[in-house]
Structure formats: C-alpha cells, structure tokens
Design an enzyme around this catalytic site. Structure first.
Site, short mmCIF file in Angstrom:
data_model
loop_
_atom_site.label_atom_id
_atom_site.label_comp_id
_atom_site.label_asym_id
_atom_site.label_seq_id
_atom_site.Cartn_x
_atom_site.Cartn_y
_atom_site.Cartn_z
N CYS A 182 6.10 16.97 -2.07
CA CYS A 182 6.07 15.57 -2.84
C CYS A 182 5.09 14.82 -2.80
O CYS A 182 3.97 14.17 -3.78
CB CYS A 182 7.25 15.58 -3.61
SG CYS A 182 7.80 17.21 -4.10
N CYS A 204 11.62 15.88 -0.37
CA CYS A 204 10.38 16.82 -0.64
C CYS A 204 8.95 16.02 -0.08
O CYS A 204 8.19 15.32 -0.52
CB CYS A 204 10.26 17.41 -2.18
SG CYS A 204 8.87 18.33 -2.21
#
Length: 115
Positions: A39, A36
C-alpha cells in the site's frame, strides 16, 4: 493510514455519499491498511493518478482496519485491493500494487475517454 497526496479518505459512514453517490464519474477505491507494505508503494502512484486524471476518475482510500463494514460488504481480503465503482456499482477489482503505467492500462476500459 498512508496518505497519498490528492487522495481523499473515506469511512464506513461516508462511503455511500463519496463513492456510491458519486454519479457518472468513476471512483477508484483503494482498500488499505497501516501495516500494508505494498500500500505504501502504491500511495505515490494513486496520488499521481488523482492529480493527472482528475477529470476522469475520483481516487479515494479506505482503511479496512477502521472501516470493517465496507471491506466486508465487498469481500475485501487482501491489501491493497483496488475497486472501481461506477454509478454506485463495483465494475472492476484488482489486487496488489502495480506501477502507474500498468494501472492506467487496466483502468482504460472503465474510464471515460480523455478529452
């Protein structure tokens, strides 16, 4: 997993104790994954909040790929998903990375007043 400084990692096994059993202190949980990108952008923001707001909120992260039970239980489909738990219940949910100032504004209604 992308580790943010000052942010503890929880698992399906420890989620109950670390998050649901945290008592009165709100717990900000980041549902994250290695793949991700947003993230990674959020990691330093969460690290800063964990340090600066230590008395007001506990910040943890959980890797959804390694801990699918917890992600499924809370119907987490997008990364990063941020959830605030208070007294064992989810009280707020946000999806996506955001700058620190905006995240703190969004958390203001669920965090105890600064002393």
């Amino acid at each position: 997993m992308i580790h943010a400084e000052g942010v503890a990692e929880v698992t399906d096994t420890t989620f109950g104790t670390e998050v649901l059993g945290a008592g009165r202190l709100p717990v900000l949980v980041e549902f994250t994954a290695d793949w991700c990108g947003p993230c990674r952008q959020l990691a330093p923001v969460l690290g800063a909040i964990a340090r600066e707001e230590a008395g007001r909120v506990k910040v943890v992260q959980i890797d959804v790929d390694h801990n699918p039970e917890t992600a499924a239980r809370y119907a987490v489909l997008s990364m990063p998903t941020l959830m605030v738990f208070q007294d064992g219940e989810p009280v707020k949910s946000m999806v996506g990375a955001r700058p620190k100032r905006r995240l703190l504004q969004e958390l203001e209604d669920v965090l105890p007043a600064a002393v």
